[in-house]
Design a protein around this motif. Structure first.
Motif, PDB file in Angstrom:
ATOM      1  N   LEU A  30      -1.180   9.980   0.349  1.00  9.75           N
ATOM      2  CA  LEU A  30      -0.472  10.376   1.577  1.00  9.75           C
ATOM      3  C   LEU A  30       1.035  10.335   1.347  1.00  9.75           C
ATOM      4  O   LEU A  30       1.568   9.314   0.894  1.00  9.75           O
ATOM      5  CB  LEU A  30      -0.825   9.418   2.721  1.00  9.75           C
ATOM      6  CG  LEU A  30      -2.308   9.286   3.074  1.00  9.75           C
ATOM      7  CD1 LEU A  30      -2.520   8.179   4.106  1.00  9.75           C
ATOM      8  CD2 LEU A  30      -2.851  10.613   3.599  1.00  9.75           C
ATOM      9  N   ILE A  31       1.710  11.427   1.654  1.00  6.02           N
ATOM     10  CA  ILE A  31       3.176  11.450   1.563  1.00  6.02           C
ATOM     11  C   ILE A  31       3.687  11.171   2.971  1.00  6.02           C
ATOM     12  O   ILE A  31       3.581  12.011   3.877  1.00  6.02           O
ATOM     13  CB  ILE A  31       3.680  12.823   1.059  1.00  6.02           C
ATOM     14  CG1 ILE A  31       3.093  13.103  -0.330  1.00  6.02           C
ATOM     15  CG2 ILE A  31       5.207  12.858   1.027  1.00  6.02           C
ATOM     16  CD1 ILE A  31       3.419  14.477  -0.887  1.00  6.02           C
ATOM     17  N   ASP A  58      -8.852  -1.199   0.687  1.00  2.00           N
ATOM     18  CA  ASP A  58      -7.948  -1.687   1.742  1.00  2.00           C
ATOM     19  C   ASP A  58      -6.478  -1.379   1.459  1.00  2.00           C
ATOM     20  O   ASP A  58      -5.640  -1.427   2.362  1.00  2.00           O
ATOM     21  CB  ASP A  58      -8.108  -3.206   1.888  1.00  2.00           C
ATOM     22  CG  ASP A  58      -8.047  -3.905   0.528  1.00  2.00           C
ATOM     23  OD1 ASP A  58      -9.045  -3.838  -0.205  1.00  2.00           O
ATOM     24  OD2 ASP A  58      -7.004  -4.482   0.196  1.00  2.00           O
ATOM     25  N   SER A  59      -6.144  -1.059   0.212  1.00  2.00           N
ATOM     26  CA  SER A  59      -4.728  -0.899  -0.146  1.00  2.00           C
ATOM     27  C   SER A  59      -4.122   0.382   0.411  1.00  2.00           C
ATOM     28  O   SER A  59      -2.915   0.587   0.324  1.00  2.00           O
ATOM     29  CB  SER A  59      -4.557  -0.945  -1.663  1.00  2.00           C
ATOM     30  OG  SER A  59      -5.252   0.123  -2.260  1.00  2.00           O
ATOM     31  N   ILE A  60      -4.941   1.233   0.998  1.00  2.00           N
ATOM     32  CA  ILE A  60      -4.406   2.467   1.592  1.00  2.00           C
ATOM     33  C   ILE A  60      -3.353   2.133   2.658  1.00  2.00           C
ATOM     34  O   ILE A  60      -2.401   2.876   2.864  1.00  2.00           O
ATOM     35  CB  ILE A  60      -5.548   3.343   2.159  1.00  2.00           C
ATOM     36  CG1 ILE A  60      -5.045   4.758   2.388  1.00  2.00           C
ATOM     37  CG2 ILE A  60      -6.142   2.762   3.416  1.00  2.00           C
ATOM     38  CD1 ILE A  60      -6.141   5.780   2.605  1.00  2.00           C
ATOM     39  N   ILE A  61      -3.495   0.983   3.287  1.00  2.00           N
ATOM     40  CA  ILE A  61      -2.524   0.568   4.314  1.00  2.00           C
ATOM     41  C   ILE A  61      -1.233   0.073   3.652  1.00  2.00           C
ATOM     42  O   ILE A  61      -0.149   0.279   4.175  1.00  2.00           O
ATOM     43  CB  ILE A  61      -3.131  -0.559   5.193  1.00  2.00           C
ATOM     44  CG1 ILE A  61      -4.443  -0.092   5.835  1.00  2.00           C
ATOM     45  CG2 ILE A  61      -2.160  -1.094   6.228  1.00  2.00           C
ATOM     46  CD1 ILE A  61      -4.306   1.054   6.813  1.00  2.00           C
ATOM     47  N   ARG A  62      -1.358  -0.553   2.485  1.00  2.00           N
ATOM     48  CA  ARG A  62      -0.171  -1.119   1.832  1.00  2.00           C
ATOM     49  C   ARG A  62       0.582  -0.089   0.990  1.00  2.00           C
ATOM     50  O   ARG A  62       1.782  -0.063   0.956  1.00  2.00           O
ATOM     51  CB  ARG A  62      -0.558  -2.327   0.973  1.00  2.00           C
ATOM     52  CG  ARG A  62      -1.145  -3.478   1.770  1.00  2.00           C
ATOM     53  CD  ARG A  62      -1.258  -4.729   0.931  1.00  2.00           C
ATOM     54  NE  ARG A  62      -2.032  -4.534  -0.290  1.00  2.00           N
ATOM     55  CZ  ARG A  62      -3.355  -4.500  -0.349  1.00  2.00           C
ATOM     56  NH1 ARG A  62      -4.069  -4.658   0.748  1.00  2.00           N
ATOM     57  NH2 ARG A  62      -3.990  -4.322  -1.489  1.00  2.00           N
ATOM     58  N   HIS A  63      -0.169   0.739   0.244  1.00  2.00           N
ATOM     59  CA  HIS A  63       0.509   1.799  -0.500  1.00  2.00           C
ATOM     60  C   HIS A  63      -0.268   3.113  -0.355  1.00  2.00           C
ATOM     61  O   HIS A  63      -1.072   3.502  -1.197  1.00  2.00           O
ATOM     62  CB  HIS A  63       0.775   1.451  -1.972  1.00  2.00           C
ATOM     63  CG  HIS A  63      -0.269   0.619  -2.647  1.00  2.00           C
ATOM     64  ND1 HIS A  63      -1.469   1.124  -3.042  1.00  2.00           N
ATOM     65  CD2 HIS A  63      -0.263  -0.679  -3.012  1.00  2.00           C
ATOM     66  CE1 HIS A  63      -2.155   0.173  -3.650  1.00  2.00           C
ATOM     67  NE2 HIS A  63      -1.455  -0.933  -3.630  1.00  2.00           N
ATOM     68  N   PRO A  64       0.023   3.780   0.782  1.00  2.00           N
ATOM     69  CA  PRO A  64      -0.749   4.976   1.139  1.00  2.00           C
ATOM     70  C   PRO A  64      -0.647   6.117   0.127  1.00  2.00           C
ATOM     71  O   PRO A  64      -1.581   6.921   0.006  1.00  2.00           O
ATOM     72  CB  PRO A  64      -0.132   5.400   2.480  1.00  2.00           C
ATOM     73  CG  PRO A  64       1.090   4.593   2.681  1.00  2.00           C
ATOM     74  CD  PRO A  64       0.981   3.377   1.826  1.00  2.00           C
ATOM     75  N   THR A  72       6.660   2.186  -4.078  1.00  2.00           N
ATOM     76  CA  THR A  72       5.593   3.157  -4.304  1.00  2.00           C
ATOM     77  C   THR A  72       5.694   4.429  -3.466  1.00  2.00           C
ATOM     78  O   THR A  72       5.057   5.417  -3.799  1.00  2.00           O
ATOM     79  CB  THR A  72       4.210   2.527  -4.015  1.00  2.00           C
ATOM     80  OG1 THR A  72       4.224   2.054  -2.671  1.00  2.00           O
ATOM     81  CG2 THR A  72       3.922   1.381  -4.943  1.00  2.00           C
ATOM     82  N   ASP A  73       6.475   4.401  -2.386  1.00  2.00           N
ATOM     83  CA  ASP A  73       6.501   5.610  -1.556  1.00  2.00           C
ATOM     84  C   ASP A  73       7.307   6.702  -2.257  1.00  2.00           C
ATOM     85  O   ASP A  73       8.235   6.430  -2.993  1.00  2.00           O
ATOM     86  CB  ASP A  73       7.107   5.298  -0.184  1.00  2.00           C
ATOM     87  CG  ASP A  73       6.864   6.460   0.767  1.00  2.00           C
ATOM     88  OD1 ASP A  73       5.864   7.176   0.548  1.00  2.00           O
ATOM     89  OD2 ASP A  73       7.665   6.656   1.692  1.00  2.00           O
TER      90      ASP A  73
END
Ligand code: BG6
Length: 489
Positions: free
Chosen positions: A206-207, A194-200, A54-55
């Motif tokens: 967030l890039i 909560d997923s912001i930590i797993r796939h920001p 995802t990044d």
């Protein structure tokens, strides 16, 4: 024995970015989902690394935007719900759905995200969709943000790291809740906050490569703070615009088990659970739990939060707690030598007592009951299971049918455990929406071949196919479940 209360909200859940397609139609701007590239997962190992999937950096975004190709960007075509919504809603109504969870694509309403005036064509589209639902007596349950921030807010503003996103989001919320005040009574703010930590990137816009890697976790928590304030303001605005509305938070609920009864493993499990509860604690109690503030302090994080932010959060807790539940995971202090497997955008220690799906997610219906008990005992507020389902490869047999008994087994066992949680454990549960009642593009792997639906859609991983809809065996089964209010299992 009657397990489920009268008026229980049975239905299914989808998200705009995974099914609508039409990524450039009707004045829509691109969202983060439209640059998510499909890569054939070579092995289970690729799926273990959600960041790898995802990044994305500025260069990849520019490349993606330079092409109109939809083959490798599956969320650009989805299942073309944008043009099939009438047929799809009719099929869902055929199962007797009482509720249909779906999201509004923010960039259909505000193509860039920072405009003052909304895009009327986007607003009209959802008017039509909601009218279609209501025509069949189906209540829409609407997620305001489901992994689809407008891409422009990411590239120009640094996504949710920028405080300005609070204003852009609340303006969007004000517009949609005024517009749909007579049509939508059930709302969720952020999908799996909560997923912001797993796939920001997908959740927080967030890039990662734009930030100092040493400080990136602090960046994520700052972005998360902005989402907490935005979520509280969304609750406030929705209540002002629709006094009888119910607004919920939404969590990725995983049940964690200590791998052994060693105190070290039990402690590990407690700490892991806090990583999930910190999101609901904040949104339900309206304040940061002390354990999260302690973590910030110990790590030397300086999350900028004003007194006014904290006041807004305190004054606007959510009305109910919704969550997704797919599987449980084990945790251990010392993981060396233990088998690992995938979970929902996480890695997990394998539980020797549980089977797994074709994607490695461990199947644990009792874990759902445990989650319901834990959440209800903690919050004493109504719960809503808004995602639960089995991703599997479906094949059409020689008679042209899909015999998805594995899906029926999975869902039936989970529904039974929900029934016990209500009947035996006294949990207050508003409803249940399966993920997903119709096949759509997978969030994590962008695969179409990972299918969840009662309705098959003829599209492959590359967007090829007739897009024709077809009922699977589970379609009639779920229809019966709803007809009997869950008491036939
Ligand atoms: C949930 C998400 O966590 O899991 C959905 O809210 C997602 O968007 C679902 O589709 C299933 O995950 P996946 O990766 O199999 O699509």
């Amino acid at each position: 024995m009657k397990m489920f209360p009268e008026g229980f909200l049975w239905g299914g859940a989808i998200a705009a970015n995974q099914c609508e397609g039409a990524w450039k139609e009707g004045g829509k701007g691109p969202s983060v989902a439209d640059v998510a590239k499909f890569a054939d997962p070579q092995s289970q190992k690729d799926l273990l690394d959600i960041h790898k999937l995802t990044d994305i950096d500025d260069e990849a975004i520019a490349k993606a935007l330079a092409t109109d190709d939809e083959t490798y960007y599956p969320k650009r075509h989805g299942i073309d719900f944008y043009h099939h919504y009438k047929e799809d809603i009719r099929l869902l109504a055929g199962m007797g759905f009482k509720v249909f969870r779906l999201s509004i694509a923010w960039s259909r309403i505000f193509p860039h995200g920072d405009e003052e005036t909304p895009n009327e064509e986007g607003l009209q589209f959802y008017d039509d969709v909601f009218d279609e639902c209501l025509k069949y007596g189906m209540q829409p349950l609407v997620t305001m943000s489901h992994y689809e921030p407008p891409l422009y807010l990411v590239t120009k503003y640094n996504g949710w790291y920028n405080r300005k996103l609070i204003d852009f989001f609340t303006h969007y919320v004000d517009v949609i809740t005024k517009r749909y005040q007579d049509k939508v009574k059930y709302w969720l703010t952020f999908n799996e906050i909560d997923s912001i930590i797993r796939h920001p990137f997908m959740t927080g816009g967030l890039i990662e490569s734009r930030f100092d890697p040493e400080q990136f976790e602090e960046v994520e928590y700052q972005a998360m703070h902005h989402q907490f304030v935005a979520s509280a303001l969304a609750v406030k605005i929705t209540h002002q615009n629709i006094p009888d509305a119910k607004v919920g938070c939404m969590l990725t609920k995983v049940t964690f088990y200590p791998y052994t009864c060693k105190p070290e493993d039990v402690l590990e499990e407690r700490e892991k659970m806090r990583e999930i509860y910190c999101y609901s604690d904040t949104q339900v109690f309206g304040e940061y739990p002390q354990y999260l503030l302690t973590k910030y302090h110990n790590k030397g994080y300086h999350i900028v939060m004003s007194e006014e932010d904290l006041k807004i959060m305190k004054e606007n807790p959510v009305d109910f707690i919704s969550f997704s539940y797919y599987s449980s995971n084990c945790v251990a202090k010392d993981t060396s030598g233990l088998d690992v497997t995938t979970g929902n955008t996480t890695m997990a220690i394998k539980n020797p007592y549980l089977p797994s799906s074709q994607w490695g997610w461990q199947i644990d219906p009792i874990g759902l009951r445990i989650s319901l008990i834990d959440l209800y005992d903690r919050y004493h507020k109504p719960l809503f299971v808004v995602e639960n389902g089995l991703g599997a490869i479906d094949t059409i047999d020689e008679n042209g049918e899909i015999q998805d008994d594995y899906r029926i087994d999975y869902l039936s066992e989970h529904i039974k455990q929900m029934g016990y949680a209500i009947h035996d454990d006294g949990v207050e549960l508003m409803g249940y929406t399966t993920w997903a009642p119709i096949d759509l593009v997978s969030n994590s792997s962008n695969q179409m071949s990972k299918r969840y639906g009662f309705i098959y859609v003829d599209v492959d991983d590359y967007g090829h196919g007739s897009y024709k809809r077809m009922k699977k065996k589970s379609y009639d089964w779920y229809k019966q479940v709803i007809e009997h209010n869950g008491d036939n299992l």
